[in-house]
Design a protein around this motif. Structure first.
Motif, PDB file in Angstrom:
ATOM      1  N   SER A 137       0.738  -1.086  -0.285  1.00  0.00           N
ATOM      2  CA  SER A 137       0.341  -0.439  -0.424  1.00  0.00           C
ATOM      3  C   SER A 137       0.461   1.646   0.271  1.00  0.00           C
ATOM      4  O   SER A 137       0.861   2.019  -1.063  1.00  0.00           O
ATOM      5  N   ARG A 138       1.526   0.860   0.594  1.00  0.00           N
ATOM      6  CA  ARG A 138       3.211   2.460   0.594  1.00  0.00           C
ATOM      7  C   ARG A 138       3.485   2.457  -0.786  1.00  0.00           C
ATOM      8  O   ARG A 138       3.658   4.095  -0.962  1.00  0.00           O
ATOM      9  N   ASP A 139       3.890   1.346  -1.069  1.00  0.00           N
ATOM     10  CA  ASP A 139       4.685   1.404  -2.078  1.00  0.00           C
ATOM     11  C   ASP A 139       3.772   2.251  -3.129  1.00  0.00           C
ATOM     12  O   ASP A 139       4.555   3.193  -4.356  1.00  0.00           O
ATOM     13  N   THR A 140       2.761   1.496  -3.586  1.00  0.00           N
ATOM     14  CA  THR A 140       1.658   2.391  -3.803  1.00  0.00           C
ATOM     15  C   THR A 140       1.484   4.116  -3.989  1.00  0.00           C
ATOM     16  O   THR A 140       1.487   4.509  -5.753  1.00  0.00           O
ATOM     17  N   THR A 141       1.554   4.098  -3.264  1.00  0.00           N
ATOM     18  CA  THR A 141       0.806   5.518  -2.523  1.00  0.00           C
ATOM     19  C   THR A 141       1.976   6.532  -3.119  1.00  0.00           C
ATOM     20  O   THR A 141       1.685   7.315  -4.041  1.00  0.00           O
ATOM     21  N   GLU A 142       3.165   5.671  -2.864  1.00  0.00           N
ATOM     22  CA  GLU A 142       4.539   6.863  -3.202  1.00  0.00           C
ATOM     23  C   GLU A 142       4.729   7.065  -4.079  1.00  0.00           C
ATOM     24  O   GLU A 142       4.747   7.468  -5.416  1.00  0.00           O
ATOM     25  N   LEU A 143       4.447   5.491  -5.277  1.00  0.00           N
ATOM     26  CA  LEU A 143       4.464   5.485  -6.907  1.00  0.00           C
ATOM     27  C   LEU A 143       2.950   6.720  -8.099  1.00  0.00           C
ATOM     28  O   LEU A 143       3.681   7.577  -9.012  1.00  0.00           O
ATOM     29  N   ARG A 144       2.615   7.046  -7.287  1.00  0.00           N
ATOM     30  CA  ARG A 144       1.103   7.333  -7.815  1.00  0.00           C
ATOM     31  C   ARG A 144       1.748   8.815  -7.242  1.00  0.00           C
ATOM     32  O   ARG A 144       0.893   9.858  -8.203  1.00  0.00           O
ATOM     33  N   SER A 145       2.190   8.899  -6.341  1.00  0.00           N
ATOM     34  CA  SER A 145       2.664  10.826  -5.989  1.00  0.00           C
ATOM     35  C   SER A 145       3.596  10.589  -7.226  1.00  0.00           C
ATOM     36  O   SER A 145       3.723  12.210  -7.994  1.00  0.00           O
ATOM     37  N   ASP A 146       4.604  10.153  -7.179  1.00  0.00           N
ATOM     38  CA  ASP A 146       6.039   9.784  -8.543  1.00  0.00           C
ATOM     39  C   ASP A 146       5.042  10.621  -9.432  1.00  0.00           C
ATOM     40  O   ASP A 146       5.881  11.653 -10.316  1.00  0.00           O
ATOM     41  N   ILE A 147       4.276   9.435  -9.747  1.00  0.00           N
ATOM     42  CA  ILE A 147       3.147   9.385 -11.077  1.00  0.00           C
ATOM     43  C   ILE A 147       2.802  11.572 -11.156  1.00  0.00           C
ATOM     44  O   ILE A 147       2.821  11.910 -12.442  1.00  0.00           O
ATOM     45  N   ALA A 148       2.111  11.336 -10.336  1.00  0.00           N
ATOM     46  CA  ALA A 148       0.969  13.103 -10.332  1.00  0.00           C
ATOM     47  C   ALA A 148       2.644  14.290 -10.539  1.00  0.00           C
ATOM     48  O   ALA A 148       2.234  14.980 -10.877  1.00  0.00           O
ATOM     49  N   ASN A 149       3.916  13.556  -9.846  1.00  0.00           N
ATOM     50  CA  ASN A 149       4.744  15.432  -9.697  1.00  0.00           C
ATOM     51  C   ASN A 149       5.285  14.845 -10.957  1.00  0.00           C
ATOM     52  O   ASN A 149       5.692  16.429 -12.418  1.00  0.00           O
ATOM     53  N   LEU A 150       5.611  13.611 -11.666  1.00  0.00           N
ATOM     54  CA  LEU A 150       6.296  13.686 -13.026  1.00  0.00           C
ATOM     55  C   LEU A 150       4.967  14.047 -14.309  1.00  0.00           C
ATOM     56  O   LEU A 150       5.685  14.790 -15.211  1.00  0.00           O
ATOM     57  N   GLU A 151       3.595  13.782 -13.772  1.00  0.00           N
ATOM     58  CA  GLU A 151       2.403  14.612 -14.282  1.00  0.00           C
ATOM     59  C   GLU A 151       2.915  16.257 -15.226  1.00  0.00           C
ATOM     60  O   GLU A 151       2.748  16.904 -16.193  1.00  0.00           O
ATOM     61  N   LYS A 152       2.944  16.783 -13.485  1.00  0.00           N
ATOM     62  CA  LYS A 152       3.672  18.424 -13.832  1.00  0.00           C
ATOM     63  C   LYS A 152       4.979  18.694 -14.486  1.00  0.00           C
ATOM     64  O   LYS A 152       4.709  19.812 -15.515  1.00  0.00           O
ATOM     65  N   LYS A 153       5.202  17.907 -14.037  1.00  0.00           N
ATOM     66  CA  LYS A 153       6.961  18.503 -15.586  1.00  0.00           C
ATOM     67  C   LYS A 153       6.269  17.694 -16.052  1.00  0.00           C
ATOM     68  O   LYS A 153       6.997  19.083 -16.894  1.00  0.00           O
ATOM     69  N   LEU A 154       5.590  17.022 -17.002  1.00  0.00           N
ATOM     70  CA  LEU A 154       5.381  16.661 -18.550  1.00  0.00           C
ATOM     71  C   LEU A 154       4.883  17.570 -19.047  1.00  0.00           C
ATOM     72  O   LEU A 154       5.239  18.459 -19.782  1.00  0.00           O
ATOM     73  N   HIS A 155       3.835  18.369 -17.914  1.00  0.00           N
ATOM     74  CA  HIS A 155       2.971  19.779 -18.260  1.00  0.00           C
ATOM     75  C   HIS A 155       3.978  21.229 -19.004  1.00  0.00           C
ATOM     76  O   HIS A 155       3.619  21.934 -19.215  1.00  0.00           O
TER      77      HIS A 155
END
Length: 122
Positions: A80-98
Motif C-alpha cells: 500500500s505504501r509503495d503504491t501510494t509513493e508511486l502514484r505521488s511520483d506519477i502526479a509529480n512527473l505529470e506536472k513536470k511533463l506539463h
C-alpha cells in the motif's frame, strides 16, 4: 526598429535549443511515467493476490537471492505504501511533463512569431 541579423540568429538558436531540450525531457518523463504506471499495476496485482490468501498463509518476500518470511499485514502495508509513493511520483512527473510541453509549445510559438514578423524588420 530592426534587430541585427546576428542577434536574431542567436535568439532563434537559443529558442530552438530550448525547444529541443524540452522535447527530449518530455520523452524522458513520458518513459518514467510509463515505467511507474507498470510498477503500480504490478503492485496492484500483487496486492490482489495477497488479499485473496487465507489469513494463516505464510508470505515470503524476496531479499537478494533468498526469501524472508513476513507477516501478511506487513506485506499489505508495504504494498500500500509503495503504491501510494508511486502514484505521488506519477502526479509529480505529470506536472513536470506539463511544464515541458508548455515550454516546447511556447518556444515554437516564439519562433513562428519571429519568422512571421520577418525577423523584426520594418
Amino acid at each position: 526598429m530592426a534587430i541585427p541579423n546576428e542577434a536574431l540568429q542567436k535568439i532563434i538558436r537559443e529558442i530552438e535549443t530550448q525547444a529541443v531540450v524540452a522535447q527530449e525531457q518530455m520523452s524522458v518523463v513520458k518513459a518514467q511515467i510509463a515505467s511507474k504506471q507498470r510498477d503500480v499495476r504490478l503492485l496492484q496485482l500483487t496486492t490482489d493476490e495477497v488479499k485473496g490468501l487465507p489469513a494463516d498463509t505464510n508470505v515470503y518476500e524476496g531479499v537478494g537471492k533468498m526469501f524472508v518470511f513476513r507477516p501478511q499485514t506487513d506485506v499489505k502495508q508495504r504494498l500500500s505504501r509503495d503504491t501510494t509513493e508511486l502514484r505521488s511520483d506519477i502526479a509529480n512527473l505529470e506536472k513536470k511533463l506539463h511544464y515541458f510541453e508548455t515550454t516546447f509549445k511556447n518556444s515554437r510559438q516564439h519562433m513562428d512569431q519571429i519568422i512571421r514578423s520577418g525577423g523584426g524588420r520594418s
